[in-house]
Design a protein around this motif. Structure first.
Motif, mmCIF file in Angstrom:
data_model
loop_
_atom_site.group_PDB
_atom_site.id
_atom_site.type_symbol
_atom_site.label_atom_id
_atom_site.label_comp_id
_atom_site.label_asym_id
_atom_site.label_seq_id
_atom_site.Cartn_x
_atom_site.Cartn_y
_atom_site.Cartn_z
ATOM 1 N N SER A 201 51.914 44.315 29.265
ATOM 2 C CA SER A 201 51.686 43.207 30.130
ATOM 3 C C SER A 201 50.857 42.218 29.604
ATOM 4 O O SER A 201 50.987 41.022 29.651
ATOM 5 C CB SER A 201 51.651 43.497 31.524
ATOM 6 O OG SER A 201 52.698 44.577 32.100
ATOM 7 N N VAL A 202 49.552 42.728 29.233
ATOM 8 C CA VAL A 202 48.635 41.686 28.805
ATOM 9 C C VAL A 202 49.068 41.170 27.406
ATOM 10 O O VAL A 202 48.810 40.032 27.214
ATOM 11 C CB VAL A 202 47.329 42.729 28.377
ATOM 12 C CG1 VAL A 202 46.238 41.762 27.698
ATOM 13 C CG2 VAL A 202 46.727 43.222 29.716
ATOM 14 N N LYS A 203 49.635 41.998 26.458
ATOM 15 C CA LYS A 203 50.082 41.383 25.292
ATOM 16 C C LYS A 203 51.244 40.241 25.641
ATOM 17 O O LYS A 203 51.276 39.114 24.680
ATOM 18 C CB LYS A 203 50.722 42.505 24.421
ATOM 19 C CG LYS A 203 51.471 42.150 23.156
ATOM 20 C CD LYS A 203 52.028 43.109 22.356
ATOM 21 C CE LYS A 203 52.757 42.851 20.974
ATOM 22 N NZ LYS A 203 53.221 43.766 20.287
ATOM 23 N N ASN A 204 51.890 40.213 26.602
ATOM 24 C CA ASN A 204 53.209 39.479 26.937
ATOM 25 C C ASN A 204 52.719 38.273 27.715
ATOM 26 O O ASN A 204 53.476 37.509 27.981
ATOM 27 C CB ASN A 204 54.262 40.229 27.537
ATOM 28 C CG ASN A 204 54.944 41.164 26.709
ATOM 29 O OD1 ASN A 204 55.019 41.052 25.348
ATOM 30 N ND2 ASN A 204 55.690 42.309 27.345
ATOM 31 N N GLY A 205 51.328 38.432 27.955
ATOM 32 C CA GLY A 205 50.897 37.349 28.842
ATOM 33 C C GLY A 205 51.182 37.351 30.167
ATOM 34 O O GLY A 205 51.072 36.467 31.253
ATOM 35 N N GLU A 206 51.780 38.667 30.746
ATOM 36 C CA GLU A 206 52.096 38.685 32.325
ATOM 37 C C GLU A 206 50.732 39.019 33.322
ATOM 38 O O GLU A 206 50.718 38.761 34.378
ATOM 39 C CB GLU A 206 52.924 39.979 32.180
ATOM 40 C CG GLU A 206 54.269 39.680 31.796
ATOM 41 C CD GLU A 206 55.023 40.750 31.134
ATOM 42 O OE1 GLU A 206 56.188 40.691 30.788
ATOM 43 O OE2 GLU A 206 54.592 42.110 31.765
ATOM 44 N N ILE A 207 49.834 39.646 32.368
ATOM 45 C CA ILE A 207 48.411 40.031 33.153
ATOM 46 C C ILE A 207 47.278 39.526 32.218
ATOM 47 O O ILE A 207 47.444 39.916 30.818
ATOM 48 C CB ILE A 207 48.136 41.477 33.371
ATOM 49 C CG1 ILE A 207 49.364 41.827 34.579
ATOM 50 C CG2 ILE A 207 46.959 41.883 34.060
ATOM 51 C CD1 ILE A 207 49.119 43.321 35.255
ATOM 52 N N GLU A 208 46.530 38.804 32.929
ATOM 53 C CA GLU A 208 45.280 38.359 31.925
ATOM 54 C C GLU A 208 44.132 39.358 32.237
ATOM 55 O O GLU A 208 43.906 39.836 33.119
ATOM 56 C CB GLU A 208 44.849 36.887 32.263
ATOM 57 C CG GLU A 208 43.888 36.494 31.530
ATOM 58 C CD GLU A 208 43.386 34.803 32.028
ATOM 59 O OE1 GLU A 208 42.578 34.465 31.479
ATOM 60 O OE2 GLU A 208 44.053 34.421 32.754
ATOM 61 N N GLU A 209 43.607 39.617 30.870
ATOM 62 C CA GLU A 209 42.745 40.648 30.975
ATOM 63 C C GLU A 209 41.291 39.949 31.557
ATOM 64 O O GLU A 209 40.986 38.929 31.609
ATOM 65 C CB GLU A 209 42.093 40.835 29.479
ATOM 66 C CG GLU A 209 41.132 42.233 29.617
ATOM 67 C CD GLU A 209 40.854 42.720 27.915
ATOM 68 O OE1 GLU A 209 40.020 43.317 27.829
ATOM 69 O OE2 GLU A 209 42.071 42.423 27.395
ATOM 70 N N GLY A 210 40.896 40.718 32.805
ATOM 71 C CA GLY A 210 39.826 40.332 33.494
ATOM 72 C C GLY A 210 40.106 39.626 34.905
ATOM 73 O O GLY A 210 39.211 39.339 35.438
ATOM 74 N N SER A 211 41.467 39.563 34.993
ATOM 75 C CA SER A 211 42.180 38.940 36.204
ATOM 76 C C SER A 211 42.148 39.833 37.383
ATOM 77 O O SER A 211 41.848 41.188 36.969
ATOM 78 C CB SER A 211 43.412 38.293 36.031
ATOM 79 O OG SER A 211 44.262 39.492 35.572
ATOM 80 N N ASP A 212 42.185 39.246 38.494
ATOM 81 C CA ASP A 212 42.545 40.234 39.637
ATOM 82 C C ASP A 212 43.284 41.474 39.431
ATOM 83 O O ASP A 212 43.581 42.579 39.812
ATOM 84 C CB ASP A 212 42.812 39.561 40.962
ATOM 85 C CG ASP A 212 41.610 38.836 41.457
ATOM 86 O OD1 ASP A 212 40.417 38.843 40.857
ATOM 87 O OD2 ASP A 212 41.863 37.707 42.298
ATOM 88 N N ALA A 213 44.580 41.186 38.694
ATOM 89 C CA ALA A 213 45.610 41.866 38.681
ATOM 90 C C ALA A 213 45.279 42.898 37.679
ATOM 91 O O ALA A 213 45.539 44.223 37.809
ATOM 92 C CB ALA A 213 46.905 41.229 38.064
ATOM 93 N N TRP A 214 44.579 42.634 36.784
ATOM 94 C CA TRP A 214 43.911 43.509 35.674
ATOM 95 C C TRP A 214 43.161 44.473 36.067
ATOM 96 O O TRP A 214 43.310 45.643 35.928
ATOM 97 C CB TRP A 214 43.385 42.669 34.460
ATOM 98 C CG TRP A 214 42.923 43.490 33.318
ATOM 99 C CD1 TRP A 214 43.943 43.934 32.076
ATOM 100 C CD2 TRP A 214 41.542 44.102 33.141
ATOM 101 N NE1 TRP A 214 43.183 44.739 31.430
ATOM 102 C CE2 TRP A 214 41.677 44.811 32.078
ATOM 103 C CE3 TRP A 214 40.349 43.994 33.779
ATOM 104 C CZ2 TRP A 214 40.620 45.522 31.413
ATOM 105 C CZ3 TRP A 214 39.354 44.822 33.076
ATOM 106 C CH2 TRP A 214 39.508 45.523 31.994
ATOM 107 N N TYR A 215 42.238 44.024 36.982
ATOM 108 C CA TYR A 215 41.164 45.058 37.674
ATOM 109 C C TYR A 215 42.178 45.810 38.822
ATOM 110 O O TYR A 215 41.792 47.043 38.940
ATOM 111 C CB TYR A 215 40.272 44.190 38.436
ATOM 112 C CG TYR A 215 39.095 43.790 37.384
ATOM 113 C CD1 TYR A 215 38.107 44.458 36.862
ATOM 114 C CD2 TYR A 215 38.900 42.545 37.326
ATOM 115 C CE1 TYR A 215 37.167 44.157 36.025
ATOM 116 C CE2 TYR A 215 37.887 42.039 36.560
ATOM 117 C CZ TYR A 215 37.058 42.899 35.910
ATOM 118 O OH TYR A 215 36.067 42.578 35.081
ATOM 119 N N GLU A 216 43.087 45.318 39.360
ATOM 120 C CA GLU A 216 43.894 46.066 40.323
ATOM 121 C C GLU A 216 44.517 47.310 39.296
ATOM 122 O O GLU A 216 44.519 48.509 39.799
ATOM 123 C CB GLU A 216 44.830 45.343 40.950
ATOM 124 C CG GLU A 216 45.508 46.123 42.055
ATOM 125 C CD GLU A 216 46.576 45.340 42.715
ATOM 126 O OE1 GLU A 216 47.499 45.873 43.237
ATOM 127 O OE2 GLU A 216 46.497 44.020 43.145
#
Length: 266
Positions: A201-216
């Motif tokens: 998801s991070v690689k595909n740009g769906e989740i940005e590292e350090g974002s709320d979704a990433w921390y979740e």
């Protein structure tokens, strides 16, 4: 369609297949809005050139042209009063000015739509990426429920046996060990699957590292790591208890043998 189809799937793989299709649709829509904006941008530049190329030997008319070019150079709409004056330069120039205003408005609207969808699409993609993680987590948790139930059954049976005054069999702890090893292995697979899904998801740009979704997502993975540590501790405790039961039973057997030997000697 994809939302309903995903909900009706029984496996995480099946659900995530259609979640993936939703993600692709978002990218397609974003590409469409981008194309519309780029086309509007080209039309704007064409209309701007048409206005900027205008010239007149008449000083009064050139003064009007220069006043209008000031607005085109700043990417602003030509005011109504200048549009009226443009007609005095020529009908063709007035039409070019009108087309310029229309092209500018269309470009700004297309850009606003594209920018808005780009922002909302990022939120949608992050939400869907978390849904994929949730599907994986739930699938493994459903599988693990049978291990939890088995652990409760073993402990209940062992306690009932002890309440009756019977000695504890090593089989109880061996069964608990086998069951805990299954839980440990399942949690390791769950964590690996979640880590892989998050990385994609991070690689595909769906989740940005350090974002709320990433921390979740990381919080979910950390919870499973904690569960793995708990299983490792439980295994160590079960093995200690198993050894203790073996020694207790051995000591009990030795006492019984000594008791019988004493009676025989007597």
């Amino acid at each position: 369609f994809y939302v309903a189809t995903a909900a009706n799937q029984k496996t995480a793989t099946g659900k995530n297949k259609y979640v993936g299709k939703q993600l692709k649709n978002i990218d397609k829509n974003l590409a469409t809005y981008q194309t519309i904006y780029q086309e509007a941008k080209k039309d704007y530049h064409t209309a701007k050139k048409s206005v900027n190329h205008a010239k007149s030997k008449d000083k009064g008319k050139q003064k009007i042209i220069d006043a209008i070019k000031k607005y085109t150079s700043e990417k602003k709409a030509i005011p109504a009063d200048l549009l009226e004056q443009a007609a005095t330069v020529s009908e063709k120039f007035a039409l070019s000015c009108k087309k310029y205003n229309e092209a500018l408005e269309a470009m700004e609207a297309a850009k606003e739509t594209y920018d808005l969808y780009e922002q909302t699409s990022q939120t949608q993609k992050a939400s869907l990426a978390l849904e994929k993680l949730s599907n994986i987590e739930k699938a493994y948790s459903n599988q693990q429920s049978k291990y939890t139930q088995r652990e409760e059954t073993i402990n209940h049976t062992m306690q009932l046996n002890q309440a009756k005054g019977n000695r504890t069999s090593t089989n109880y702890y061996q069964n608990l060990i086998d069951n805990e090893e299954n839980i440990l292995e399942s949690n390791k697979k769950k964590r690996d699957a979640l880590v892989q899904s998050l990385a994609e998801s991070v690689k595909n740009g769906e989740i940005e590292e350090g974002s709320d979704a990433w921390y979740e997502a990381m919080a979910t993975i950390d919870d499973i790591t904690t569960a793995i540590d708990a299983s490792t501790l439980s295994l160590a405790e079960y093995n200690n208890q198993l050894r203790q039961v073996k020694w207790d039973n051995f000591d009990y057997l030795q006492d019984q043998i000594r008791s019988v030997t004493s009676e025989l000697d007597f």
